[in-house]
Write an enzyme that holds these catalytic residues in place. Sequence first.
Site, PDB file in Angstrom:
ATOM      1  N   SER A 103       0.826  -1.207   0.000  1.00 49.44           N
ATOM      2  CA  SER A 103       0.000   0.000   0.000  1.00 49.44           C
ATOM      3  C   SER A 103       0.865   1.264   0.000  1.00 49.44           C
ATOM      4  CB  SER A 103      -0.938  -0.054   1.212  1.00 49.44           C
ATOM      5  OG  SER A 103      -1.896   0.972   1.180  1.00 49.44           O
ATOM      6  N   HIS A 128      -2.696  -0.849  -4.326  1.00 50.35           N
ATOM      7  CA  HIS A 128      -4.152  -0.820  -4.466  1.00 50.35           C
ATOM      8  C   HIS A 128      -4.631   0.623  -4.349  1.00 50.35           C
ATOM      9  CE1 HIS A 128      -4.577  -1.600   0.185  1.00 50.35           C
ATOM     10  NE2 HIS A 128      -3.970  -0.463  -0.091  1.00 50.35           N
TER      11      HIS A 128
END
Length: 207
Positions: A103, A128
């Site tokens: 992330s 993401h």
Amino acid sequence: MYPNSRYILPSLDERTAYGYKQVDPYTKLFEDRIVFLGVQIDDASADDVMAQLLVLEGQDAERDIIMYINSPGGSFTAMTAIYDTMQYIRPQIQTVCLGQAASAAAVILSAGTPGKRLALPNARILIHQPVVASSGYGQASDIEIQAREIMRMREWLEKTLAQHSNKSVKQVSKDIDRDKILSSEQALEYGLIDQILVSRKAGLGKK
């Protein structure tokens, strides 16, 4: 049941002109211009990382800084604070993924100086779309403001990952719709890193 399952860091005795002092491993790393990001990225850890980067720049603006990363990610705004500081200071920054860069941490990994973004063979990189906690309640205008902010964050992430990889904004946008988990080899192909380190014994590693 163990009362404390966390590994206890040993302290090191170091001789100085004034006698002995105890230092921990992170202090020794810092003395070698190494910043270790090994926790979730939040305001507190971002402040710690930024402070270290600024101090190291003040000590020597011409020498590289090494940042080791093993982090599950975290706050978007804390990540952008670290990112902006990395771009702001003068020293080049070598980023090295140990374990995982997920992330927000994946963005930090990719933001190292081109040619100096590395990962170990079994490292895991995850990208993401931004995740924002929301109650879903409130006035319609407030919900609309939140939605616009989420879209702004996503657009920034798409452009930034495209800038630091060899993918287009359109491709990145498609890839981050869901969790995209990359091995070190896949991250190298994607352009998020420049090299895979196998062993110091064997030199720098492989392309």
